[in-house]
Scaffold this active site. Structure first.
Site, PDB file in Angstrom:
ATOM      1  N   GLU A   8      34.161  56.144  71.252  1.00 26.15           N
ATOM      2  CA  GLU A   8      34.715  55.132  70.805  1.00 26.15           C
ATOM      3  C   GLU A   8      35.900  54.835  69.681  1.00 26.15           C
ATOM      4  O   GLU A   8      36.815  54.544  70.494  1.00 26.15           O
ATOM      5  CB  GLU A   8      33.641  54.060  69.846  1.00 26.15           C
ATOM      6  CG  GLU A   8      32.599  54.020  70.336  1.00 26.15           C
ATOM      7  CD  GLU A   8      31.069  54.695  70.202  1.00 26.15           C
ATOM      8  OE1 GLU A   8      29.933  54.074  70.048  1.00 26.15           O
ATOM      9  OE2 GLU A   8      31.078  55.934  69.678  1.00 26.15           O
ATOM     10  N   ASP A  81      28.544  56.300  69.956  1.00 23.15           N
ATOM     11  CA  ASP A  81      27.590  56.990  68.800  1.00 23.15           C
ATOM     12  C   ASP A  81      26.074  56.710  69.232  1.00 23.15           C
ATOM     13  O   ASP A  81      25.651  55.959  70.557  1.00 23.15           O
ATOM     14  CB  ASP A  81      28.280  55.337  68.520  1.00 23.15           C
ATOM     15  CG  ASP A  81      28.941  55.582  67.555  1.00 23.15           C
ATOM     16  OD1 ASP A  81      29.310  56.931  67.163  1.00 23.15           O
ATOM     17  OD2 ASP A  81      28.857  55.039  66.390  1.00 23.15           O
ATOM     18  N   ASP A  83      23.110  54.846  68.995  1.00 20.59           N
ATOM     19  CA  ASP A  83      21.914  53.952  68.825  1.00 20.59           C
ATOM     20  C   ASP A  83      22.913  53.037  69.873  1.00 20.59           C
ATOM     21  O   ASP A  83      22.429  52.734  71.258  1.00 20.59           O
ATOM     22  CB  ASP A  83      22.811  53.508  67.408  1.00 20.59           C
ATOM     23  CG  ASP A  83      24.059  52.709  67.535  1.00 20.59           C
ATOM     24  OD1 ASP A  83      24.770  52.752  67.784  1.00 20.59           O
ATOM     25  OD2 ASP A  83      24.812  52.491  66.562  1.00 20.59           O
ATOM     26  N   GLU A  85      23.630  49.956  69.988  1.00 21.12           N
ATOM     27  CA  GLU A  85      25.477  49.566  70.253  1.00 21.12           C
ATOM     28  C   GLU A  85      26.010  50.581  70.912  1.00 21.12           C
ATOM     29  O   GLU A  85      26.902  50.002  72.190  1.00 21.12           O
ATOM     30  CB  GLU A  85      26.852  48.665  69.290  1.00 21.12           C
ATOM     31  CG  GLU A  85      25.911  48.000  68.269  1.00 21.12           C
ATOM     32  CD  GLU A  85      26.097  46.820  69.366  1.00 21.12           C
ATOM     33  OE1 GLU A  85      27.215  46.719  69.866  1.00 21.12           O
ATOM     34  OE2 GLU A  85      25.019  45.846  69.135  1.00 21.12           O
ATOM     35  N   TYR A 300      24.553  60.950  61.620  1.00 23.27           N
ATOM     36  CA  TYR A 300      25.067  59.113  61.265  1.00 23.27           C
ATOM     37  C   TYR A 300      23.851  58.366  60.933  1.00 23.27           C
ATOM     38  O   TYR A 300      23.404  58.169  60.193  1.00 23.27           O
ATOM     39  CB  TYR A 300      24.251  58.687  63.444  1.00 23.27           C
ATOM     40  CG  TYR A 300      24.223  57.872  63.765  1.00 23.27           C
ATOM     41  CD1 TYR A 300      26.262  57.576  63.792  1.00 23.27           C
ATOM     42  CD2 TYR A 300      23.556  56.759  64.056  1.00 23.27           C
ATOM     43  CE1 TYR A 300      26.140  56.804  64.295  1.00 23.27           C
ATOM     44  CE2 TYR A 300      23.850  55.928  64.831  1.00 23.27           C
ATOM     45  CZ  TYR A 300      25.716  55.533  65.057  1.00 23.27           C
ATOM     46  OH  TYR A 300      26.430  54.040  65.443  1.00 23.27           O
ATOM     47  N   ARG A 302      23.366  55.175  60.643  1.00 20.65           N
ATOM     48  CA  ARG A 302      22.842  54.323  60.970  1.00 20.65           C
ATOM     49  C   ARG A 302      21.537  54.377  61.166  1.00 20.65           C
ATOM     50  O   ARG A 302      21.320  54.945  62.681  1.00 20.65           O
ATOM     51  CB  ARG A 302      22.850  52.917  62.581  1.00 20.65           C
ATOM     52  CG  ARG A 302      24.603  52.003  62.087  1.00 20.65           C
ATOM     53  CD  ARG A 302      24.455  51.177  63.016  1.00 20.65           C
ATOM     54  NE  ARG A 302      26.426  50.798  62.468  1.00 20.65           N
ATOM     55  CZ  ARG A 302      27.837  51.315  62.410  1.00 20.65           C
ATOM     56  NH1 ARG A 302      27.377  51.997  63.177  1.00 20.65           N
ATOM     57  NH2 ARG A 302      28.503  50.741  61.851  1.00 20.65           N
ATOM     58  N   HIS A 348      17.210  59.599  65.175  1.00 22.03           N
ATOM     59  CA  HIS A 348      17.826  60.172  64.307  1.00 22.03           C
ATOM     60  C   HIS A 348      17.179  60.303  63.305  1.00 22.03           C
ATOM     61  O   HIS A 348      16.378  60.212  62.677  1.00 22.03           O
ATOM     62  CB  HIS A 348      19.508  58.966  63.970  1.00 22.03           C
ATOM     63  CG  HIS A 348      19.948  58.646  64.587  1.00 22.03           C
ATOM     64  ND1 HIS A 348      19.938  59.056  66.420  1.00 22.03           N
ATOM     65  CD2 HIS A 348      19.829  57.078  65.387  1.00 22.03           C
ATOM     66  CE1 HIS A 348      20.485  58.294  67.189  1.00 22.03           C
ATOM     67  NE2 HIS A 348      20.775  57.060  66.681  1.00 22.03           N
TER      68      HIS A 348
END
Length: 693
Positions: A8, A81, A83, A85, A300, A302, A348
């Site tokens: 990203e 990432d 997750d 999103e 990570y 989140r 995670h």
């Protein structure tokens, strides 16, 4: 063969490029490249809620470059990432670049280190469609609520407002708490404390009245009752009638997850949730560290999981043994149970330093500001979680005097354990235990002083960002990754305002909340919202179809919307003005607070007959050290609070430091607070003292 890796952000690309070496190109999509259209609903409600995605305006150049790079590559890896999103961004990239979603072209990195990147590249997989559908379901659901409700609010209240699946519940929690505070009726009570010391000792300790000599608890509610007890105790001996010794162990807090990181950073560092996540993102994506190069410093950020890898635990324990000694190492593997057993982001690890041996002291040679502070917090919390327990010897004493019993308790730390490094901050003020001198049962103590103090029960406190995040999490509302933008939104919309770090609903927020309760009770119902969150988690686990989840919600929501339109046909909700004590010098009316394009201002309620307006300022109760006029709270053009003299421009005194009610002991002027100290700003006076708690 050339291989293209798409992430990203440029910062993340820079770090990963260093580990992959020759044969790889690493580029960034700069976040999402496709989304629902901004100017219309973009959901085909009639055809199974099909989203109508479009390329995001302004991303044309990036998309063109990505297509060109992908065309030249023999293999494309989507490394966004790990997750929901990130999975959605990868799915959209695959669509735009013509990649096969059934091919193993998706890689994820739990940490941006050589090990993390190598492991991620070694285990490519297909795009997780359940994870993508979970993001898609949330996006569609939030779009349906936002795009259907917001125009309703524009028509019935005023333009620029919004409602949302999570934000409306957050506002309700804050409004309900404010109503509790307003409805609270303080109850009087009295504390009686005996200041005692053993015979032939000067060491004193305080014991509080508990109840009768027989052990029945007493509540002293009036001054008359307090005075009667004082009279009954006149001349009585104070004797130790029971002494209980024991020991206890205090265990460290677990490593951070997203929500607890946001809470602790708020309590300890004063960070907003947005500020915390911004710094955490930088730490995850990679920072240049002297002697180590570019390195992702944390895993990570989140995550809902408290799981920690064996390798990370071993690294922490090696550091602890070397720095503190083997006694400080926890001699078993600590495991922590997540609050949410079906946590959406449990894939995670917990948030931890990617290299446990990289101390804050070493990192801070290359870091500064928020990033350095947050790294120290994350590192300390994780290392402490692998340290041994804090051991304490406890003592509880009962003291009898006449017909009454007093109690005191205390402890001595016999082994500091993890507290040598870190202890979790708390929102509540804990009752402090007294340090007790050596005591024996049957001992007659010397009364130094008997005091009584009037107290009143206190209402529940307003939410802070930390306690609101905890409240949302405990109620199962939203997900930790959404808390930062939600809090920002409800403040930006004017529904809530910060007052000394506390969140207070505005009249607009209360008006919108009342309207939502009346017309859309499900949207602001805590239980309903939590159940919806569970359904969305089931989409992620593949147990439920995302379309059926949306359909179940939307049918009820659409019916409520149609009913609300009918109920309020031709009606408009008026937001009441907040009246002030400021009198309009033109017509004598009390001025009210209005909100305009540039924020709040004072206006005469007699408009249009009287058009008088003023800047909104607030009297702090302090006096200007230069001329003695009132010190007013003002806001700069960028919204930053400062304090200035009412006599401006004749008097130009201003300061960023808050005036306090306390007066200077030397000259009687107003004191100002800066950090943990109070100082006098009057010219020629050098008085300074520490803030008393």
């Amino acid at each position: 063969m050339s291989k293209l890796v798409i992430v990203e952000s440029p910062a993340k690309a820079k770090t990963i490029r260093k580990y992959l070496g020759d044969g790889y190109e690493v580029t960034a999509s700069m976040g999402h490249i496709r989304d629902l259209p901004a100017s219309q609903l973009g959901i085909d409600v009639e055809h199974e809620y099909a989203p109508q995605y479009i390329n995001i305006k302004g991303k044309e150049k990036i998309i063109k470059e990505l297509k060109s790079e992908a065309k030249k590559a023999d293999q494309v890896y989507l490394a966004t990432d790990p997750d929901r999103e990130g999975e959605a961004i990868s799915w959209h990239l695959a669509h735009i670049l013509g990649l096969d979603v059934d091919q193993a072209n998706r890689v994820t990195f739990g940490e941006i280190t050589k090990k993390g990147v190598t492991e991620g590249m070694a285990h490519p997989r297909t795009i997780d469609m359940d994870l993508f559908n979970a993001q898609q379901a949330r996006r569609v659901l939030d779009r349906l609520v936002g795009y259907k409700l917001s125009p309703f609010l524009w028509r019935k209240v005023r333009r620029g407002l919004s409602a949302g699946r999570v934000q409306s519940v957050a506002v309700r929690l804050i409004v309900d708490r404010e109503k509790e505070i307003e409805a609270f009726k303080p109850q009087e009570y009295w504390n009686l404390d005996a200041l005692l010391s053993p015979p032939a000792s000067q060491k004193k300790f305080s014991a509080r009245l508990y109840g009768t000599a027989a052990g029945k608890k007493l509540e002293v509610k009036t001054e008359a009752e307090a005075r009667a007890i004082e009279a009954a105790l006149e001349g009585r001996d104070y004797q130790v009638t029971k002494l209980t010794r024991g020991s206890r162990k205090k265990v460290p807090a677990p490593p951070f997850i997203t929500s607890t990181l946001q809470q602790e950073a708020s309590r300890r560092l004063g960070f907003t949730a947005t500020r915390t996540m911004r710094a955490a993102q930088t730490l995850y994506e990679g920072v240049d560290i002297a002697g180590r190069g570019t390195l992702g410093l944390i895993t990570y950020m989140r995550t809902d999981s408290l799981r920690v890898s064996d390798e990370a635990v071993a690294g922490a324990k090696d550091y602890i043994a070397g720095q503190y000694g083997e006694k400080y190492v926890c001699n078993y593997k600590r495991t922590y149970k997540s609050r949410n057993a079906t946590a959406a982001q449990d894939a995670h690890e917990a948030i931890r330093p990617s290299v446990p041996g990289l101390t804050p002291e070493e990192a801070e040679k290359s870091l500064s500001g928020d990033i350095a502070k947050l790294y120290r917090l994350i590192w300390s919390r994780f290392i402490a979680s692998q340290m041994s327990d804090c051991e304490q010897d406890t003592v509880a004493v009962q003291v009898t005097a006449g017909d009454y019993q007093f109690r005191a308790s205390g402890y001595v730390v016999t082994f500091e354990g993890f507290t040598a490094l870190y202890e979790e901050a708390t929102d509540e003020k804990e009752k402090k235990e007294t340090s007790l001198p050596p005591l024996e049962e049957g001992q007659v103590l010397k009364l130094r002083e008997l005091t009584s103090e009037q107290k009143f029960t206190q209402p529940p406190p307003r939410y802070t960002e930390a306690t609101l995040i905890r409240g949302l999490e405990e109620n199962g509302i939203g997900r930790p990754s959404t808390y930062a933008p939600i809090i920002t939104t409800i403040i930006d919309r004017g529904y809530v305002e910060r007052e000394q770090k506390k969140l207070k609903p505005t009249l607009l927020g209360r008006t919108i909340n009342d309207l939502m309760l009346q017309e859309f009770p499900d949207i602001v119902d805590v239980t309903f919202s939590a159940d919806m969150e569970k359904n969305l988690d089931q989409v992620e686990s593949g147990r439920v179809d995302w379309r059926s989840t949306i359909d179940t919600f939307y049918k009820g929501f659409d019916a409520a919307l149609q009913k609300a339109e009918k109920d309020m046909e031709g009606k408009k909700v008026k937001v009441p003005d907040e009246e002030t004590d400021e009198v309009c010098e033109k017509c004598g009316r009390k001025m009210v607070i209005k909100t305009g394009r540039y924020g709040k201002f004072l206006a005469c309620p007699g408009f249009p007959e009287c058009t008088n307006t003023k800047r909104l300022v607030k009297d702090t109760g302090g006096k200007c050290p230069k001329c003695g006029s009132r010190m007013l709270l003002r806001r700069s053009a960028k919204g930053r609070v400062y304090y200035g003299c009412e006599g401006y421009p004749q008097c130009d005194f201003m300061t960023w430091d808050e005036p306090v009610p306390q007066q200077c002991e030397k000259c009687g002027a107003t004191l100002f607070k800066k950090g943990s100290r109070l100082y006098c700003a009057k010219e020629g006076c050098d008085f300074e003292t520490q803030v008393t708690k």
